[in-house]
Scaffold this motif. Structure first.
Motif, PDB file in Angstrom:
ATOM      1  N   ALA B 358       0.853  -1.185   0.000  1.00 43.67           N
ATOM      2  CA  ALA B 358       0.000   0.000   0.000  1.00 43.67           C
ATOM      3  C   ALA B 358       0.891   1.237   0.000  1.00 43.67           C
ATOM      4  O   ALA B 358       2.045   1.166   0.426  1.00 43.67           O
ATOM      5  CB  ALA B 358      -0.914   0.005   1.217  1.00 43.67           C
ATOM      6  N   SER B 359       0.343   2.323  -0.484  1.00 46.20           N
ATOM      7  CA  SER B 359       1.174   3.527  -0.610  1.00 46.20           C
ATOM      8  C   SER B 359       0.328   4.778  -0.400  1.00 46.20           C
ATOM      9  O   SER B 359      -0.896   4.694  -0.285  1.00 46.20           O
ATOM     10  CB  SER B 359       1.851   3.560  -1.986  1.00 46.20           C
ATOM     11  N   VAL B 360       1.005   5.910  -0.348  1.00 47.71           N
ATOM     12  CA  VAL B 360       0.331   7.195  -0.181  1.00 47.71           C
ATOM     13  C   VAL B 360       0.853   8.163  -1.243  1.00 47.71           C
ATOM     14  O   VAL B 360       2.056   8.396  -1.325  1.00 47.71           O
ATOM     15  CB  VAL B 360       0.593   7.800   1.218  1.00 47.71           C
ATOM     16  N   VAL B 361      -0.052   8.686  -2.053  1.00 45.12           N
ATOM     17  CA  VAL B 361       0.294   9.765  -2.971  1.00 45.12           C
ATOM     18  C   VAL B 361      -0.166  11.040  -2.282  1.00 45.12           C
ATOM     19  O   VAL B 361      -1.350  11.333  -2.230  1.00 45.12           O
ATOM     20  CB  VAL B 361      -0.413   9.591  -4.329  1.00 45.12           C
ATOM     21  N   TRP B 362       0.790  11.732  -1.693  1.00 48.84           N
ATOM     22  CA  TRP B 362       0.397  12.892  -0.880  1.00 48.84           C
ATOM     23  C   TRP B 362       0.750  14.181  -1.578  1.00 48.84           C
ATOM     24  O   TRP B 362       1.671  14.252  -2.376  1.00 48.84           O
ATOM     25  CB  TRP B 362       0.964  12.822   0.526  1.00 48.84           C
ATOM     26  N   GLY B 363       0.009  15.212  -1.232  1.00 50.58           N
ATOM     27  CA  GLY B 363       0.167  16.469  -1.963  1.00 50.58           C
ATOM     28  C   GLY B 363       0.456  17.642  -1.058  1.00 50.58           C
ATOM     29  O   GLY B 363       0.711  17.509   0.138  1.00 50.58           O
ATOM     30  N   LEU B 364       0.381  18.776  -1.682  1.00 53.15           N
ATOM     31  CA  LEU B 364       0.754  20.031  -1.050  1.00 53.15           C
ATOM     32  C   LEU B 364      -0.115  20.400   0.139  1.00 53.15           C
ATOM     33  O   LEU B 364       0.295  21.176   0.998  1.00 53.15           O
ATOM     34  CB  LEU B 364       0.611  21.117  -2.122  1.00 53.15           C
ATOM     35  N   ALA B 365      -1.321  19.822   0.200  1.00 53.41           N
ATOM     36  CA  ALA B 365      -2.217  20.179   1.306  1.00 53.41           C
ATOM     37  C   ALA B 365      -1.586  19.810   2.646  1.00 53.41           C
ATOM     38  O   ALA B 365      -1.883  20.441   3.662  1.00 53.41           O
ATOM     39  CB  ALA B 365      -3.549  19.465   1.132  1.00 53.41           C
ATOM     40  N   VAL B 366      -0.709  18.799   2.638  1.00 49.16           N
ATOM     41  CA  VAL B 366      -0.029  18.426   3.877  1.00 49.16           C
ATOM     42  C   VAL B 366       0.849  19.589   4.350  1.00 49.16           C
ATOM     43  O   VAL B 366       0.908  19.905   5.544  1.00 49.16           O
ATOM     44  CB  VAL B 366       0.821  17.156   3.658  1.00 49.16           C
ATOM     45  N   ASP B 367       1.529  20.228   3.408  1.00 48.85           N
ATOM     46  CA  ASP B 367       2.442  21.323   3.755  1.00 48.85           C
ATOM     47  C   ASP B 367       1.700  22.622   4.034  1.00 48.85           C
ATOM     48  O   ASP B 367       2.173  23.450   4.802  1.00 48.85           O
ATOM     49  CB  ASP B 367       3.402  21.592   2.582  1.00 48.85           C
ATOM     50  N   MET B 368       0.559  22.794   3.342  1.00 48.84           N
ATOM     51  CA  MET B 368      -0.087  24.100   3.380  1.00 48.84           C
ATOM     52  C   MET B 368      -1.049  24.206   4.557  1.00 48.84           C
ATOM     53  O   MET B 368      -2.222  24.545   4.417  1.00 48.84           O
ATOM     54  CB  MET B 368      -0.772  24.373   2.048  1.00 48.84           C
ATOM     55  N   GLN B 369      -0.517  23.861   5.708  1.00 53.24           N
ATOM     56  CA  GLN B 369      -1.182  24.096   6.977  1.00 53.24           C
ATOM     57  C   GLN B 369      -0.049  24.300   7.973  1.00 53.24           C
ATOM     58  O   GLN B 369       1.039  23.761   7.803  1.00 53.24           O
ATOM     59  CB  GLN B 369      -2.074  22.918   7.350  1.00 53.24           C
ATOM     60  N   SER B 370      -0.298  25.081   9.001  1.00 53.85           N
ATOM     61  CA  SER B 370       0.779  25.339   9.953  1.00 53.85           C
ATOM     62  C   SER B 370       1.194  24.042  10.643  1.00 53.85           C
ATOM     63  O   SER B 370       2.265  23.957  11.223  1.00 53.85           O
ATOM     64  CB  SER B 370       0.353  26.401  10.960  1.00 53.85           C
ATOM     65  N   GLN B 371       0.372  23.020  10.547  1.00 53.25           N
ATOM     66  CA  GLN B 371       0.670  21.697  11.083  1.00 53.25           C
ATOM     67  C   GLN B 371       1.532  20.864  10.151  1.00 53.25           C
ATOM     68  O   GLN B 371       1.650  19.656  10.355  1.00 53.25           O
ATOM     69  CB  GLN B 371      -0.658  20.964  11.284  1.00 53.25           C
ATOM     70  N   GLY B 372       2.109  21.457   9.125  1.00 50.06           N
ATOM     71  CA  GLY B 372       2.800  20.698   8.086  1.00 50.06           C
ATOM     72  C   GLY B 372       3.720  19.614   8.606  1.00 50.06           C
ATOM     73  O   GLY B 372       3.653  18.465   8.156  1.00 50.06           O
TER      74      GLY B 372
END
Lengths: 119, 885
Positions: B358-372
């Motif tokens: 299994a895998s995760v294709v993660w995007g910019l939304a992870v970074d674009m929060q102060s919780q990055g």
């Protein structure tokens, strides 16, 4: 001569619009004129028996061919695919004789087969 | 048990905070860099150049400019006699894109031959902000830049010259290295919290000793047919719209490829994207609460005993602490935070944990929060404890292809050329120690305050449209940058940023007109010149080499600024681009020309590298981390004073954080939703692309639109208010978060206009607005600057990084939305982008309205900046500037 067409597996069409621009640049078309135009349907939620919106959505993109489509005869004469088929990022288009494509069509739902009237 | 493996720690942390993370070894995240790699048994069947139908066909890899993160293989057709660009198509033999191309490449002809392209060096012939330019020679242009930068460096110190870039790619190291030649370590983009992959990358380097990407067979030249690869059973698409979101060396349609091969999808995404609608489970979470989603899934996987005991026990550090943290959280409460039903979180956790691989294709939304940072930490733990690390079809380590490290990593020469003392003058180096990991760039939020304080004296803008793309509270950046004494810019088109600041403008080659190296993650290839360059454009590398050598070779300058180099000069050792690239790829055994002839070279990729010593510079088994294991409990965070475990915090503004503000501004605003038409703020002047998205849009739910009296296509105002804090850098560092209503500064109402797109793609409580908008067809001069404030949504966003200096709340702020009045709509500027298409003008398109008029009759005189159809590009270009050449 066998009639050719394009089989479109639009279950996986993501609406990237590559086919539109591939065609316009291949045929050097004016703005707003298309050999193929991607239509968008949705997203909108399906409703359950009580009429409540569910978390299942209809969301389809459908490449819709026009009379401007000539199946890229100069390309196919050289053994290349039509430009839209060649560049389709989701790899959902298949070019070939209608007879062969019809067999593939039968094997999987959520597809359609385009045959240009002039070709 | 774990001790029996004798995994040694790889990183020494028993030293002062200021000395940790300062060496190349600690930041060596490109696995296998500098070492020779065996090549996969694959090569293209065709030569790099051949003739077809009377054209010259040239194979190349596409990298900026214009901006692109991919590097697809293309075949360019050029005129046999003139060498002019004719057309292109995707290279079907290239394993990366397999012939496929996105619209931006397919419309490239309208970029390279655009009537308004910058083709000659220019100097300003009036005040900044006026559209008055004078064509000059390259010598005069470089003389001026050299003279001004030397004056500034000698007067104020070389570190007061800041080098800004856009998203960059092969020119990323070139911008930094020009800075090293001058003596400045300050190279960056404008983005608050560097909220673009760097939060994730720095986290992974510090706790995994490298970084990982979902394996869709892209490391294999034979792709899906390679028997070493396995198709993932399940992939989470997390805060990402991969087929249109300019992903980093990740072609989004690889995900459709694996879907067709049976891969299930989980979507964690506030919007109903196409992927969400196709997913087996869609977690429609509240924007900015991804950490709560990830922690809930971790809790279920640990407490239902669905994790990989063997991997966790042998290869990780701190699992018990992570389990305790999860145990302290209540699942119902987590579900309440992210506004997702509990049972969906449980179902997603079970599906992910029971799928292999299994895998995760993660995007910019992870970074674009102060919780990055904590968010990335929690998501990475998900794929780690389920045993998906560095296995086929799982989350695998990226590598330095063929051992070549530098081209996109930014830092080629950083540790070698700059002295340790000068390295520490990089802004943010001391305050935000995580900035020592990943790209060696400066901390943008602190740089803004430096600019505002007038301490930044020189500015180098290399393909960066900062004030209309990445900058938040853009008015602050806009005002602050006016204080620089001298600014030079390199670009393919004039932008609001160049118009506002540049004193010298230099024309740069597109990817089709230059030599280069495409090196990232999977394969190594050359960027080949495919056609005769337009005008007098030069490649980024050549511009920076010519300029940088002038600093390298000036011993008096180096002595004056006390620039004691550690090793070789930055640029002066190379007489051509090719010599430079030969050295860069030296360890591969190829010269640049040999690699060009060979075609893309795929190194042999090995999985499970932590068992073979391939992940550590010291060759030890395990990971390049302080404990030698994957650190679920981040020991380096202890050294730096951060929570070593993932934790949950609300976004800086929001319904829970600032309830009073939320009454006035009730909608959660997501920004940055993209289209395939544009790369960030680029491509607005390309007719084939602009027709796909003629106007900026904001997505609004049908019921929300009804509530506010908005119809499809209406121009609407997006509005919120931002408090610009009046406080020093130090104070803001001590109290970075969470935002409250009493932290000083005056409220300023900010708003911009976009057109309503009414759709179920967003929930009722949220809107999604586009970013990066300006209007090349509008007046270039101040105060318009191509209509820079009309629709630019970042005006509503805040410069406010997370605790680690990474992450910022860019996709989770508040706003209200209301229709523009008929008078406001009528007053919008009227010039039409159709005027950028010569054929359309020839047909009789009115450049003001875009409407067709009878041939020979123009409704108004041709507007400034509009070339006359049929004239030569040079003349048209001069008309853009309002002057004859």
């Amino acid at each position: 001569m066998a009639r050719n067409g394009i089989l479109v597996d639009y279950q996986y069409c993501t609406g990237c619009y590559s086919c539109e621009i591939a065609c316009q640049s291949e045929q050097d078309l004016y703005l707003g004129q298309w050999g193929v135009k991607v239509l968008q349907n949705g997203p909108w939620p399906l409703k359950d028996a009580e009429g409540n919106e569910t978390d299942k959505y209809v969301y389809d993109f459908i490449p819709s061919f026009t009379l401007q489509c000539n199946l890229c005869p100069e390309r196919t004469a050289k053994g290349k695919k039509p430009s839209c088929v060649h560049h389709c990022q989701a790899d959902i288009m298949r070019y070939g004789p209608v007879e062969e494509l019809a067999k593939v069509l039968e094997q999987k739902p959520w597809q359609y087969l385009w045959v240009p009237p002039q070709g | 048990m774990a001790d029996e493996l004798e995994i040694q720690g790889a990183i020494d942390t028993d030293k002062d905070r200021d000395e940790i993370g300062t060496s190349k070894t600690e930041n060596q995240f490109q696995i296998g860099a500098g070492k020779h790699h065996e090549v996969q048994d694959w090569a293209p069947s065709r030569p790099w150049q051949y003739e077809e139908d009377g054209y010259i066909v040239t194979r190349t890899s596409v990298w900026s400019a214009p901006g692109c993160h991919e590097g697809c293989g293309v075949l360019v057709y050029s005129d046999k006699d003139t060498g002019a660009f004719v057309k292109l198509e995707g290279d079907p033999e290239d394993p990366y894109n397999q012939g496929r191309l996105c619209p931006r490449c397919l419309a490239f002809k309208q970029v390279i031959q655009h009537p308004n392209r910058i083709l000659y060096p220019m100097k300003r012939a009036g005040k900044r902000g006026e559209d008055n330019w004078e064509r000059i020679s390259w010598d005069e242009a470089l003389d001026t830049v050299e003279r001004e930068f030397k004056r500034i460096a000698v007067s104020y110190g070389p570190e007061t010259i800041h080098l800004l870039r856009g998203t960059a790619r092969d020119n990323q190291w070139q911008v930094g290295r020009l800075g090293y030649a001058i003596g400045s370590p300050n190279e960056y983009g404008f983005l608050s919290g560097t909220a673009c992959y760097l939060p994730r990358i720095s986290l992974m380097i510090m706790t995994y000793g490298g970084f990982m990407i979902a394996d869709m067979s892209q490391f294999m030249a034979r792709r899906y047919d390679d028997p070493a690869w396995e198709c993932p059973e399940c992939t989470i698409i997390w805060g990402c719209n991969p087929h249109i979101s300019n992903p980093d060396f990740y072609m989004g349609h690889w995900v459709t490829d694996v879907m067709k091969r049976g891969c299930k999808l989980i979507s964690v995404e506030p919007r109903v994207t196409w992927w969400a609608a196709r997913a087996d489970i869609h977690i429609q979470s509240r924007p900015g609460t991804d950490t709560a989603v990830a922690m809930a899934m971790l809790k279920v996987i640990i407490e239902e005993d669905l994790y990989d005991h063997e991997f966790v026990e042998y290869w990780t550090y701190g699992f018990e602490a992570l389990a305790e943290r999860c145990a302290s959280l209540d699942l119902d409460k987590l579900a309440q935070i992210c506004w997702v039903p509990r049972e969906k979180l449980v179902a997603a956790a079970r599906l992910f944990a029971t799928s292999k691989p299994a895998s995760v294709v993660w995007g910019l939304a992870v970074d674009m929060q102060s919780q990055g940072t904590p968010c990335a930490q929690a998501i990475a733990a998900l794929w780690t404890i389920t045993g998906n690390l560095d296995r086929p079809g799982g989350m695998v380590y990226t590598t330095a292809p063929m051992g070549v490290d530098p081209p996109s990593a930014g830092a080629w020469g950083y540790y070698d050329i700059l002295t340790a003392e000068q390295q520490k003058k990089r802004i943010g180096w001391a305050d935000y120690p995580m900035y020592r990991y990943g790209l060696t760039q400066s901390m943008p939020d602190m740089c803004l305050e430096e600019c505002e304080a007038g301490r930044v004296k020189g500015l180098w803008l290399q393909t960066s449209n900062g004030i209309n793309c990445m900058s938040c509270e853009s008015e602050r950046w806009y005002q602050a940058l006016k204080k620089v004494e001298f600014c030079a810019g390199v670009d393919i088109f004039f932008t609001p940023t160049l118009l506002a600041y540049a004193d010298i403008v230099l024309p740069v080659a597109t990817w089709a007109e230059k030599k280069g190296i495409r090196a990232h993650y999977y394969f190594l290839s050359t960027i080949n010149p495919t056609c005769t360059p337009e005008g007098e454009v030069l490649s980024d590398a050549e511009i920076n080499r010519r300029l940088g050598s002038r600093f390298d070779n000036d011993q008096e300058y180096l002595d004056t600024i006390s620039h004691a180099r550690n090793s070789e000069p930055a640029w002066a050792q190379w007489a051509s681009d090719e010599e430079c690239f030969d050295e860069m790829i030296n360890m591969t055994g190829y010269s640049w020309a040999e690699l060009r002839d060979r075609g893309p070279a795929y190194p042999v990729y090995r999985y499970y590298k932590y068992t073979t010593g391939d992940l550590r510079p010291d060759g030890g088994v395990g990971f390049n981390t302080p404990t030698g294991r994957v650190e679920l409990y981040a020991s380096l965070f202890e050294n730096f004073g951060y929570d070593p475990l993932p934790y949950i915090e609300e976004p800086g503004v929001g319904p829970n954080t600032t309830p009073e503000l939320a009454k006035e501004y009730p909608l959660i605003m997501i920004t940055g939703a993209r289209t395939t038409s544009f790369f960030h703020s680029e491509h607005r002047q390309i007719p084939w692309l602009r027709q796909l998205t003629p106007d900026p849009w904001v997505q609004i739910h049908p019921r929300t639109a009804e509530q506010y009296g908005i119809s499809e296509g209406d121009w609407v105002w997006l509005e919120n208010k931002v408090r610009t804090p009046d406080r020093s850098i130090t104070e803001s560092t001590n109290n970075p978060h969470p935002e409250d209503l009493n932290d000083g500064g005056e409220w300023q109402v900010r708003r911009c206009r976009q057109r309503a797109r009414i759709t179920y793609e967003v929930a009722e409580y949220e809107v999604a607005a586009q970013h990066g908008w300006w209007f090349p067809e509008q007046d270039p001069s101040e105060p318009s600057l191509f209509g820079r404030t009309q629709s630019f949504v970042n005006q509503l966003l805040r410069n406010k990084p997370g605790r680690t200096g990474f992450g910022a709340d860019l996709k989770c702020t508040l706003c209200k939305v209301y229709p523009c009045t008929p008078e406001e709509v009528a007053a919008l500027p009227k010039h039409h982008w159709r005027k950028f298409d010569r054929r359309e003008l020839a047909r009789g398109v009115d450049p003001v309205t875009g409407a067709y008029v009878p041939q020979g009759v123009s409704a108004e005189p041709v507007a400034q900046g509009v070339g006359t159809a049929g004239s030569s590009p040079a003349v048209e270009h001069a008309s853009l500037t309002g002057k004859e050449a």
